[in-house]
Design a protein around this motif. Structure first.
Motif, PDB file in Angstrom:
ATOM      1  N   UNK A 287      14.556   0.225  11.466  1.00 49.32           N
ATOM      2  CA  UNK A 287      13.571   1.295  11.636  1.00 49.32           C
ATOM      3  C   UNK A 287      12.258   1.175  11.098  1.00 49.32           C
ATOM      4  N   UNK A 288      11.301   1.224  12.192  1.00 47.01           N
ATOM      5  CA  UNK A 288       9.938   1.149  11.979  1.00 47.01           C
ATOM      6  C   UNK A 288       8.984   2.422  11.944  1.00 47.01           C
ATOM      7  N   UNK A 289       8.004   2.189  11.017  1.00 50.44           N
ATOM      8  CA  UNK A 289       7.093   3.389  11.059  1.00 50.44           C
ATOM      9  C   UNK A 289       5.726   2.687  10.996  1.00 50.44           C
ATOM     10  N   UNK A 290       4.660   3.133  11.832  1.00 53.30           N
ATOM     11  CA  UNK A 290       3.435   2.808  11.959  1.00 53.30           C
ATOM     12  C   UNK A 290       2.563   3.354  10.600  1.00 53.30           C
ATOM     13  N   UNK A 291       2.172   2.307  10.198  1.00 47.44           N
ATOM     14  CA  UNK A 291       1.258   2.593   8.876  1.00 47.44           C
ATOM     15  C   UNK A 291       1.893   3.856   7.981  1.00 47.44           C
ATOM     16  N   UNK A 292       1.428   4.819   7.499  1.00 49.62           N
ATOM     17  CA  UNK A 292       2.001   5.683   6.720  1.00 49.62           C
ATOM     18  C   UNK A 292       2.952   6.623   7.595  1.00 49.62           C
ATOM     19  N   UNK A 293       4.419   6.545   6.921  1.00 50.49           N
ATOM     20  CA  UNK A 293       5.364   7.347   7.666  1.00 50.49           C
ATOM     21  C   UNK A 293       4.862   8.892   7.611  1.00 50.49           C
TER      22      UNK A 293
ATOM     23  N   UNK B 164       0.828  -1.308   0.028  1.00 53.91           N
ATOM     24  CA  UNK B 164       0.003   0.143   0.011  1.00 53.91           C
ATOM     25  C   UNK B 164       0.664   1.250  -0.103  1.00 53.91           C
ATOM     26  N   UNK B 165       2.277   1.196  -0.438  1.00 53.96           N
ATOM     27  CA  UNK B 165       3.019   2.318  -0.663  1.00 53.96           C
ATOM     28  C   UNK B 165       3.932   2.822   0.734  1.00 53.96           C
ATOM     29  N   UNK B 166       3.381   2.115   1.866  1.00 51.61           N
ATOM     30  CA  UNK B 166       4.039   2.883   3.104  1.00 51.61           C
ATOM     31  C   UNK B 166       5.665   2.940   3.025  1.00 51.61           C
ATOM     32  N   UNK B 167       5.968   1.307   3.029  1.00 50.74           N
ATOM     33  CA  UNK B 167       7.284   0.885   3.139  1.00 50.74           C
ATOM     34  C   UNK B 167       8.093   1.533   1.987  1.00 50.74           C
ATOM     35  N   UNK B 168       7.430   1.887   0.815  1.00 48.10           N
ATOM     36  CA  UNK B 168       7.888   2.447  -0.372  1.00 48.10           C
ATOM     37  C   UNK B 168       8.546   3.781  -0.120  1.00 48.10           C
ATOM     38  N   UNK B 169       7.513   4.707   0.536  1.00 51.73           N
ATOM     39  CA  UNK B 169       7.926   5.972   0.631  1.00 51.73           C
ATOM     40  C   UNK B 169       9.242   6.142   1.797  1.00 51.73           C
ATOM     41  N   UNK B 170       9.286   4.853   2.533  1.00 53.85           N
ATOM     42  CA  UNK B 170      10.596   4.929   3.737  1.00 53.85           C
ATOM     43  C   UNK B 170      11.561   4.373   2.808  1.00 53.85           C
ATOM     44  N   UNK B 171      11.599   3.605   1.827  1.00 50.23           N
ATOM     45  CA  UNK B 171      12.592   3.474   1.077  1.00 50.23           C
ATOM     46  C   UNK B 171      13.248   4.508   0.144  1.00 50.23           C
ATOM     47  N   UNK B 172      12.198   5.327  -0.434  1.00 47.86           N
ATOM     48  CA  UNK B 172      12.734   6.468  -1.288  1.00 47.86           C
ATOM     49  C   UNK B 172      13.418   7.599  -0.316  1.00 47.86           C
TER      50      UNK B 172
ATOM     51  N   UNK C 263       2.473  -4.968  15.270  1.00 44.06           N
ATOM     52  CA  UNK C 263       3.330  -6.003  15.868  1.00 44.06           C
ATOM     53  C   UNK C 263       4.807  -5.938  15.045  1.00 44.06           C
ATOM     54  N   UNK C 264       4.818  -5.461  13.902  1.00 48.77           N
ATOM     55  CA  UNK C 264       6.213  -5.195  13.252  1.00 48.77           C
ATOM     56  C   UNK C 264       7.308  -6.321  13.230  1.00 48.77           C
ATOM     57  N   UNK C 265       7.107  -7.340  13.054  1.00 48.56           N
ATOM     58  CA  UNK C 265       8.174  -8.425  12.858  1.00 48.56           C
ATOM     59  C   UNK C 265       9.050  -8.171  12.016  1.00 48.56           C
ATOM     60  N   UNK C 266       8.547  -7.844  10.754  1.00 47.51           N
ATOM     61  CA  UNK C 266       9.402  -8.141   9.515  1.00 47.51           C
ATOM     62  C   UNK C 266      10.860  -7.655   9.449  1.00 47.51           C
ATOM     63  N   UNK C 267      11.015  -6.417   9.758  1.00 46.76           N
ATOM     64  CA  UNK C 267      12.322  -5.822   9.900  1.00 46.76           C
ATOM     65  C   UNK C 267      13.224  -6.623  10.587  1.00 46.76           C
ATOM     66  N   UNK C 268      12.799  -6.915  12.037  1.00 44.39           N
ATOM     67  CA  UNK C 268      13.451  -7.690  12.950  1.00 44.39           C
ATOM     68  C   UNK C 268      13.928  -8.995  12.302  1.00 44.39           C
ATOM     69  N   UNK C 269      13.095  -9.801  11.822  1.00 44.54           N
ATOM     70  CA  UNK C 269      13.513 -10.911  11.306  1.00 44.54           C
ATOM     71  C   UNK C 269      14.476 -10.862  10.265  1.00 44.54           C
ATOM     72  N   UNK C 270      14.180  -9.858   9.342  1.00 45.53           N
ATOM     73  CA  UNK C 270      15.437  -9.406   8.122  1.00 45.53           C
ATOM     74  C   UNK C 270      16.837  -9.280   8.708  1.00 45.53           C
TER      75      UNK C 270
ATOM     76  N   UNK D 107      27.416  -4.199   4.811  1.00 41.52           N
ATOM     77  CA  UNK D 107      26.745  -3.480   5.630  1.00 41.52           C
ATOM     78  C   UNK D 107      25.024  -3.770   5.544  1.00 41.52           C
ATOM     79  N   UNK D 108      24.396  -4.167   6.604  1.00 44.40           N
ATOM     80  CA  UNK D 108      22.880  -4.339   6.487  1.00 44.40           C
ATOM     81  C   UNK D 108      22.122  -3.492   7.353  1.00 44.40           C
ATOM     82  N   UNK D 109      20.886  -3.085   6.999  1.00 46.48           N
ATOM     83  CA  UNK D 109      19.978  -2.378   7.701  1.00 46.48           C
ATOM     84  C   UNK D 109      18.324  -2.888   7.339  1.00 46.48           C
ATOM     85  N   UNK D 110      17.715  -2.703   7.918  1.00 42.86           N
ATOM     86  CA  UNK D 110      16.343  -3.274   7.646  1.00 42.86           C
ATOM     87  C   UNK D 110      15.208  -1.990   8.200  1.00 42.86           C
ATOM     88  N   UNK D 111      14.005  -1.935   7.564  1.00 42.75           N
ATOM     89  CA  UNK D 111      13.094  -1.028   7.975  1.00 42.75           C
ATOM     90  C   UNK D 111      11.937  -1.453   7.326  1.00 42.75           C
ATOM     91  N   UNK D 112      10.856  -0.787   8.146  1.00 39.28           N
ATOM     92  CA  UNK D 112       9.393  -1.274   7.317  1.00 39.28           C
ATOM     93  C   UNK D 112       8.381  -0.767   7.913  1.00 39.28           C
TER      94      UNK D 112
END
Ligand SMILES: Cc1cc2nc3c(=O)[nH]c(=O)nc-3n(C[C@H](O)[C@H](O)[C@H](O)COP(=O)(O)O)c2cc1C
Length: 147
Positions: free
Chosen positions: A118-124, A12-20, A94-101, A84-89
């Protein structure tokens, strides 16, 4: 020039905004070549000095594409040690995915990771996007200081 892959999934575009925002932060230094992508072949992971994985949480899990990608990379014995590795989402509750990555990048591939994810709740919001931008800058600074 050092290379960063910003790999993300977003329905739904939320993680995409973070990625940009993260990619823009990394690019602003002018010292890092950034590839921004929805999909990558497992072999290509080895071409980058840093990997930023954007993983929204669906059903308490990371996106299945990423799970398959890491399994294939592991099965092929891809050497990502020391990269080097980072994860966000984005997440809802609950937000498990970035932690699992990050766990996989750290423990399975022995990458050097920046914690916490780095986590953002719904739309960052603006603060979350600024944090993504800062993380991008931090990645490029860390790469510049790594031989
Ligand atoms: C079917 C479905 C399942 C979800 N499961 C979870 C979940 O287990 N944990 C959580 O924190 N958020 C969950 N969410 C919320 C999403 O993570 C949230 O909407 C997020 O902003 C989606 O990011 P995206 O726009 O980058 O895809 C779920 C959302 C949907 C629609």
């Amino acid at each position: 020039m050092k290379k960063l892959l910003v790999l993300y999934y977003s329905r739904s575009g939320n993680t995409e905004k973070m990625a940009k925002a993260l990619a823009e932060g990394a690019q602003s230094s002018g010292n890092v070549e950034v590839q921004y992508s929805y999909h990558v072949d497992a072999d290509d992971l080895a071409l980058f000095d840093a990997l930023a994985v954007g993983a929204p949480t669906y059903n308490h899990a990371m996106p299945v594409d990423f799970k398959n990608l890491f399994e294939e990379a592991g099965a092929k014995g891809l050497n990502l040690k020391g990269k080097l590795g980072v994860a966000f989402g984005s997440y809802g509750w609950s937000g498990e995915a970035p932690k699992l990555v990050l766990e996989i990048l750290k423990n399975r591939f022995e990458m050097q990771i920046i914690e916490p994810p780095l986590l953002a709740k719904y739309t960052p919001d603006q603060n979350a996007l600024a944090a993504c931008n800062d993380l991008g800058k931090k990645i490029s600074e860390t790469l510049m200081n790594t031989p």
